[in-house]
Design an enzyme around this catalytic site. Structure first.
Site, PDB file in Angstrom:
ATOM      1  CG  HIS A  70     -13.268  -2.339  -1.933  1.00 19.38           C
ATOM      2  ND1 HIS A  70     -14.502  -1.756  -2.073  1.00 19.38           N
ATOM      3  CD2 HIS A  70     -13.490  -3.602  -1.488  1.00 19.38           C
ATOM      4  CE1 HIS A  70     -15.425  -2.641  -1.735  1.00 19.38           C
ATOM      5  NE2 HIS A  70     -14.831  -3.771  -1.379  1.00 19.38           N
ATOM      6  CB  CYS A  71     -11.797  -1.459   3.689  1.00 20.14           C
ATOM      7  SG  CYS A  71     -11.494  -2.337   5.218  1.00 20.14           S
ATOM      8  CB  VAL A  72     -12.239  -7.175   2.321  1.00 21.43           C
ATOM      9  CG1 VAL A  72     -11.813  -7.121   0.868  1.00 21.43           C
ATOM     10  CG2 VAL A  72     -11.046  -7.397   3.209  1.00 21.43           C
TER      11      VAL A  72
END
Length: 79
Positions: A28-30
Site C-alpha cells: 500500500h503506497c501512501v
C-alpha cells in the site's frame, strides 16, 4: 478476517488501509493513496521513474545555482 478468504485467488491479499482485496498485492503506497497490485504495477513503476528523473533534474539545476552563487561570492570578495 476478510470475507474473501475461501475464494481468494493466489497472491491476493486484503489491504487493511483500503479495506479491499487486491490481486497480486505488492504494497500500500501512501504517496498515491492506493494499493499497488496487478492492475497498476506498471503505472507505479513509471511514476517512480518519473519522480527519479525529476529529482535528478532539480538537483542538477539546484547544484548549478549554488555553484554560480559561490562563484559570484568569490568574485565579489576579490574586489
Amino acid at each position: 478476517m476478510p470475507a474473501l478468504v475461501a475464494g481468494q485467488p493466489l497472491r491476493s491479499k486484503h489491504c487493511s488501509s483500503c479495506d479491499i482485496c487486491v490481486d497480486r498485492m505488492d504494497h500500500h503506497c501512501v504517496w498515491i493513496n492506493n494499493c499497488v497490485g496487478s492492475g497498476n504495477q506498471r503505472m507505479f513503476n513509471i511514476f517512480c521513474i518519473c519522480q527519479t528523473i525529476a529529482l535528478a533534474i532539480f538537483s542538477f539545476f539546484a547544484f548549478k545555482g549554488v555553484c554560480v552563487w559561490l562563484w559570484l561570492c568569490v568574485a565579489v570578495s576579490r574586489l
